[in-house]
Design a protein around this motif. Structure first.
Motif, PDB file in Angstrom:
ATOM      1  N   VAL A  95       0.818  -1.214   0.000  1.00  0.00           N
ATOM      2  CA  VAL A  95       0.000   0.000   0.000  1.00  0.00           C
ATOM      3  C   VAL A  95       0.851   1.264   0.000  1.00  0.00           C
ATOM      4  O   VAL A  95       0.549   2.236  -0.714  1.00  0.00           O
ATOM      5  CB  VAL A  95      -0.953  -0.004   1.218  1.00  0.00           C
ATOM      6  CG1 VAL A  95      -1.547   1.383   1.454  1.00  0.00           C
ATOM      7  CG2 VAL A  95      -2.069  -1.002   0.996  1.00  0.00           C
ATOM      8  N   PHE A  96       1.903   1.272   0.789  1.00  0.00           N
ATOM      9  CA  PHE A  96       2.663   2.509   0.976  1.00  0.00           C
ATOM     10  C   PHE A  96       3.192   3.105  -0.332  1.00  0.00           C
ATOM     11  O   PHE A  96       3.067   4.319  -0.544  1.00  0.00           O
ATOM     12  CB  PHE A  96       3.815   2.269   1.958  1.00  0.00           C
ATOM     13  CG  PHE A  96       4.584   3.512   2.296  1.00  0.00           C
ATOM     14  CD1 PHE A  96       4.050   4.478   3.140  1.00  0.00           C
ATOM     15  CD2 PHE A  96       5.838   3.741   1.744  1.00  0.00           C
ATOM     16  CE1 PHE A  96       4.744   5.638   3.440  1.00  0.00           C
ATOM     17  CE2 PHE A  96       6.547   4.892   2.038  1.00  0.00           C
ATOM     18  CZ  PHE A  96       5.998   5.846   2.883  1.00  0.00           C
ATOM     19  N   PRO A  97       3.796   2.330  -1.238  1.00  0.00           N
ATOM     20  CA  PRO A  97       4.255   2.928  -2.499  1.00  0.00           C
ATOM     21  C   PRO A  97       3.119   3.545  -3.308  1.00  0.00           C
ATOM     22  O   PRO A  97       3.274   4.653  -3.852  1.00  0.00           O
ATOM     23  CB  PRO A  97       4.886   1.748  -3.241  1.00  0.00           C
ATOM     24  CG  PRO A  97       5.308   0.811  -2.161  1.00  0.00           C
ATOM     25  CD  PRO A  97       4.250   0.930  -1.120  1.00  0.00           C
ATOM     26  N   THR A  98       1.971   2.870  -3.379  1.00  0.00           N
ATOM     27  CA  THR A  98       0.843   3.394  -4.154  1.00  0.00           C
ATOM     28  C   THR A  98       0.294   4.671  -3.541  1.00  0.00           C
ATOM     29  O   THR A  98       0.044   5.660  -4.241  1.00  0.00           O
ATOM     30  CB  THR A  98      -0.279   2.341  -4.251  1.00  0.00           C
ATOM     31  OG1 THR A  98       0.214   1.181  -4.911  1.00  0.00           O
ATOM     32  CG2 THR A  98      -1.473   2.882  -5.019  1.00  0.00           C
ATOM     33  N   LEU A  99       0.101   4.674  -2.218  1.00  0.00           N
ATOM     34  CA  LEU A  99      -0.400   5.879  -1.557  1.00  0.00           C
ATOM     35  C   LEU A  99       0.610   7.020  -1.645  1.00  0.00           C
ATOM     36  O   LEU A  99       0.225   8.191  -1.744  1.00  0.00           O
ATOM     37  CB  LEU A  99      -0.725   5.579  -0.094  1.00  0.00           C
ATOM     38  CG  LEU A  99      -1.980   4.752   0.160  1.00  0.00           C
ATOM     39  CD1 LEU A  99      -2.223   4.585   1.659  1.00  0.00           C
ATOM     40  CD2 LEU A  99      -3.199   5.379  -0.489  1.00  0.00           C
ATOM     41  N   VAL A 257       0.654   3.697 -13.563  1.00  0.00           N
ATOM     42  CA  VAL A 257       1.990   4.278 -13.649  1.00  0.00           C
ATOM     43  C   VAL A 257       3.024   3.386 -12.970  1.00  0.00           C
ATOM     44  O   VAL A 257       4.206   3.396 -13.345  1.00  0.00           O
ATOM     45  CB  VAL A 257       1.983   5.696 -13.036  1.00  0.00           C
ATOM     46  CG1 VAL A 257       3.383   6.214 -12.793  1.00  0.00           C
ATOM     47  CG2 VAL A 257       1.227   6.652 -13.942  1.00  0.00           C
ATOM     48  N   GLU A 258       2.603   2.617 -11.973  1.00  0.00           N
ATOM     49  CA  GLU A 258       3.534   1.729 -11.291  1.00  0.00           C
ATOM     50  C   GLU A 258       4.214   0.766 -12.264  1.00  0.00           C
ATOM     51  O   GLU A 258       5.374   0.398 -12.068  1.00  0.00           O
ATOM     52  CB  GLU A 258       2.814   0.934 -10.205  1.00  0.00           C
ATOM     53  CG  GLU A 258       2.466   1.744  -8.983  1.00  0.00           C
ATOM     54  CD  GLU A 258       1.629   0.962  -7.996  1.00  0.00           C
ATOM     55  OE1 GLU A 258       1.182   1.562  -7.009  1.00  0.00           O
ATOM     56  OE2 GLU A 258       1.420  -0.254  -8.210  1.00  0.00           O
ATOM     57  N   THR A 259       3.484   0.361 -13.296  1.00  0.00           N
ATOM     58  CA  THR A 259       4.066  -0.537 -14.290  1.00  0.00           C
ATOM     59  C   THR A 259       5.166   0.165 -15.074  1.00  0.00           C
ATOM     60  O   THR A 259       6.211  -0.426 -15.372  1.00  0.00           O
ATOM     61  CB  THR A 259       2.976  -1.034 -15.248  1.00  0.00           C
ATOM     62  OG1 THR A 259       1.926  -1.657 -14.499  1.00  0.00           O
ATOM     63  CG2 THR A 259       3.535  -2.043 -16.237  1.00  0.00           C
ATOM     64  N   VAL A 260       4.930   1.428 -15.406  1.00  0.00           N
ATOM     65  CA  VAL A 260       5.915   2.188 -16.182  1.00  0.00           C
ATOM     66  C   VAL A 260       7.193   2.409 -15.381  1.00  0.00           C
ATOM     67  O   VAL A 260       8.312   2.256 -15.904  1.00  0.00           O
ATOM     68  CB  VAL A 260       5.321   3.543 -16.622  1.00  0.00           C
ATOM     69  CG1 VAL A 260       6.356   4.373 -17.376  1.00  0.00           C
ATOM     70  CG2 VAL A 260       4.079   3.329 -17.481  1.00  0.00           C
ATOM     71  N   PHE A 261       7.045   2.755 -14.108  1.00  0.00           N
ATOM     72  CA  PHE A 261       8.204   3.113 -13.278  1.00  0.00           C
ATOM     73  C   PHE A 261       8.637   1.987 -12.342  1.00  0.00           C
ATOM     74  O   PHE A 261       9.482   2.208 -11.472  1.00  0.00           O
ATOM     75  CB  PHE A 261       7.885   4.366 -12.460  1.00  0.00           C
ATOM     76  CG  PHE A 261       7.762   5.609 -13.290  1.00  0.00           C
ATOM     77  CD1 PHE A 261       8.890   6.320 -13.688  1.00  0.00           C
ATOM     78  CD2 PHE A 261       6.523   6.073 -13.694  1.00  0.00           C
ATOM     79  CE1 PHE A 261       8.782   7.463 -14.453  1.00  0.00           C
ATOM     80  CE2 PHE A 261       6.400   7.216 -14.464  1.00  0.00           C
ATOM     81  CZ  PHE A 261       7.536   7.918 -14.843  1.00  0.00           C
ATOM     82  N   ASN A 262       8.043   0.815 -12.495  1.00  0.00           N
ATOM     83  CA  ASN A 262       8.440  -0.350 -11.689  1.00  0.00           C
ATOM     84  C   ASN A 262       8.351  -0.060 -10.196  1.00  0.00           C
ATOM     85  O   ASN A 262       9.285  -0.331  -9.431  1.00  0.00           O
ATOM     86  CB  ASN A 262       9.852  -0.807 -12.061  1.00  0.00           C
ATOM     87  CG  ASN A 262      10.189  -2.177 -11.493  1.00  0.00           C
ATOM     88  OD1 ASN A 262       9.309  -3.020 -11.302  1.00  0.00           O
ATOM     89  ND2 ASN A 262      11.456  -2.409 -11.201  1.00  0.00           N
ATOM     90  N   VAL A 263       7.228   0.503  -9.788  1.00  0.00           N
ATOM     91  CA  VAL A 263       6.983   0.791  -8.376  1.00  0.00           C
ATOM     92  C   VAL A 263       6.275  -0.415  -7.754  1.00  0.00           C
ATOM     93  O   VAL A 263       5.232  -0.845  -8.261  1.00  0.00           O
ATOM     94  CB  VAL A 263       6.119   2.058  -8.206  1.00  0.00           C
ATOM     95  CG1 VAL A 263       5.828   2.320  -6.732  1.00  0.00           C
ATOM     96  CG2 VAL A 263       6.818   3.258  -8.825  1.00  0.00           C
ATOM     97  N   PRO A 264       6.792  -0.980  -6.671  1.00  0.00           N
ATOM     98  CA  PRO A 264       6.209  -2.205  -6.091  1.00  0.00           C
ATOM     99  C   PRO A 264       4.964  -1.927  -5.251  1.00  0.00           C
ATOM    100  O   PRO A 264       4.942  -2.173  -4.043  1.00  0.00           O
ATOM    101  CB  PRO A 264       7.352  -2.743  -5.231  1.00  0.00           C
ATOM    102  CG  PRO A 264       8.089  -1.516  -4.798  1.00  0.00           C
ATOM    103  CD  PRO A 264       8.019  -0.557  -5.952  1.00  0.00           C
ATOM    104  N   GLY A 265       3.916  -1.432  -5.888  1.00  0.00           N
ATOM    105  CA  GLY A 265       2.693  -1.093  -5.172  1.00  0.00           C
ATOM    106  C   GLY A 265       1.551  -2.030  -5.497  1.00  0.00           C
ATOM    107  O   GLY A 265       1.735  -3.166  -5.957  1.00  0.00           O
ATOM    108  N   ILE A 266       0.341  -1.539  -5.276  1.00  0.00           N
ATOM    109  CA  ILE A 266      -0.860  -2.340  -5.506  1.00  0.00           C
ATOM    110  C   ILE A 266      -1.002  -2.711  -6.977  1.00  0.00           C
ATOM    111  O   ILE A 266      -1.502  -3.792  -7.317  1.00  0.00           O
ATOM    112  CB  ILE A 266      -2.107  -1.556  -5.040  1.00  0.00           C
ATOM    113  CG1 ILE A 266      -2.049  -1.303  -3.536  1.00  0.00           C
ATOM    114  CG2 ILE A 266      -3.380  -2.319  -5.379  1.00  0.00           C
ATOM    115  CD1 ILE A 266      -2.108  -2.553  -2.701  1.00  0.00           C
TER     116      ILE A 266
END
Length: 316
Positions: A95-99, A257-266
């Motif tokens: 949750v924290f990366p997405t929020l 956007v998490e997919t584009v920047f490889n952010v380990p979120g939801i």
């Protein structure tokens, strides 16, 4: 106040029920056998059947739905047999990366959009107004993932100022945390900026044409005071409404956007869960997102009453 909050929470129960049923049915209509995915292609039919019984997939769909809802009433979102851990702790760990992306994107949107919306309303029909509307149109037509790619080309490939991907927790490196967040947050903020600009401009134009603004002008108040103290205060309800309603869209944009920047979120979690046919995880994520929407709307309703005493008198 407590009575009002109680009513709002009770009204959220039907929403959660509908979301739960839809999430359950969609995940079970996706095809494939999650037990076979977990067991592997080399597993025997007996091993696959044992996993199906362990997961409760040998029951009918209504029986599975009832069992899932009973667990949900106890705060249990289920167990991911694919990952071998509970759904709730897994979601909370992502949750924290997405929020972080969504909240920073919201702050950027407000900082950029509100002054531009106020400027456009003050210069209504002039060159500055047209320029702001053109900027809003541009950001409206720019999807968050495309904005992310363009920002990456400018700030990563050309200027080499920011990292291209990944996520750093603030406990490890606060500077790295913000440097990795800037581009994803700017990407999700593009559409939000356009929405807030248009709503701020429209609400402020209505307020600036009111009698109390003409009275304030006759009293000799400065233009800045007329705009920010009187007109903006009366326009804040409309602005708050659109911010609260579109925050869910901003979270959805953060997931993409998490997919584009490889952010380990939801976003990564739900994408991987769908590929793995991890039904329990997908259902849990949808319920969690629905809860976020409900909490945001509840906070928005409470802020209405704080800003406008007339709403507080009618509601409480």
């Amino acid at each position: 106040m407590l009575r009002y909050l109680g009513k709002r929470l009770l009204s959220a129960i039907p929403v959660l029920i509908v979301v739960g049923v839809v999430a359950f049915l969609l995940s079970h209509m996706s095809g494939g056998d999650p037990a076979r995915v977990i067991a592997g292609n080399d597993a025997t039919d007996a091993q696959v059947e044992a996993i199906r019984q362990q997961m409760g997939l040998n029951q009918s769909v209504p029986e599975q739905l009832w069992s899932w809802f009973m667990n949900l009433l106890h705060g249990d979102l289920g167990y991911s047999y694919v990952l071998g851990e509970g759904v709730t702790p897994t979601i909370l760990s992502h949750v924290f990366p997405t929020l972080s992306v969504a909240v920073l994107g919201e702050l950027i949107s407000l900082i950029v959009a509100i002054p531009l919306g106020v400027l456009a309303s003050d210069k209504h029909g002039r060159a500055a107004d047209r320029a702001v509307l053109a900027f809003a149109t541009l950001t409206t037509s720019l999807p968050s993932f495309l904005a992310g790619l363009l920002l990456m080309i400018v700030f990563v490939l050309n200027m080499k100022l920011l990292p291209a991907s990944g996520f750093v927790y603030p406990s490890d490196d606060i500077g790295g945390y913000f440097s990795h967040l800037i581009l994803p947050a700017l990407s999700v903020a593009t559409l939000q900026i356009a929405i807030i600009i248009r709503m701020t401009r429209s609400s402020m134009i209505d307020s600036l044409g009111s009698d109390y603004i003409r009275t304030a002008e006759a009293k000799g108040l400065t233009r800045a005071r007329q705009l920010w103290v009187h007109a903006f205060k009366n326009s804040s309800i409309s602005i708050l409404t659109i911010v609260g309603q579109s925050f869910g869209e901003l979270i959805a944009g953060a997931i993409v956007v998490e997919t584009v920047f490889n952010v380990p979120g939801i976003g990564q979690l739900v994408s991987n869960s769908i590929l793995r046919r991890d039904y329990q995880m997908v259902q849990g994520i949808l319920i969690f997102v629905a809860l976020v929407f409900i909490v945001v709307n509840l906070i928005t309703d409470v802020l209405y009453a704080v800003i406008d005493p007339r709403i507080r008198e009618r509601s409480f």
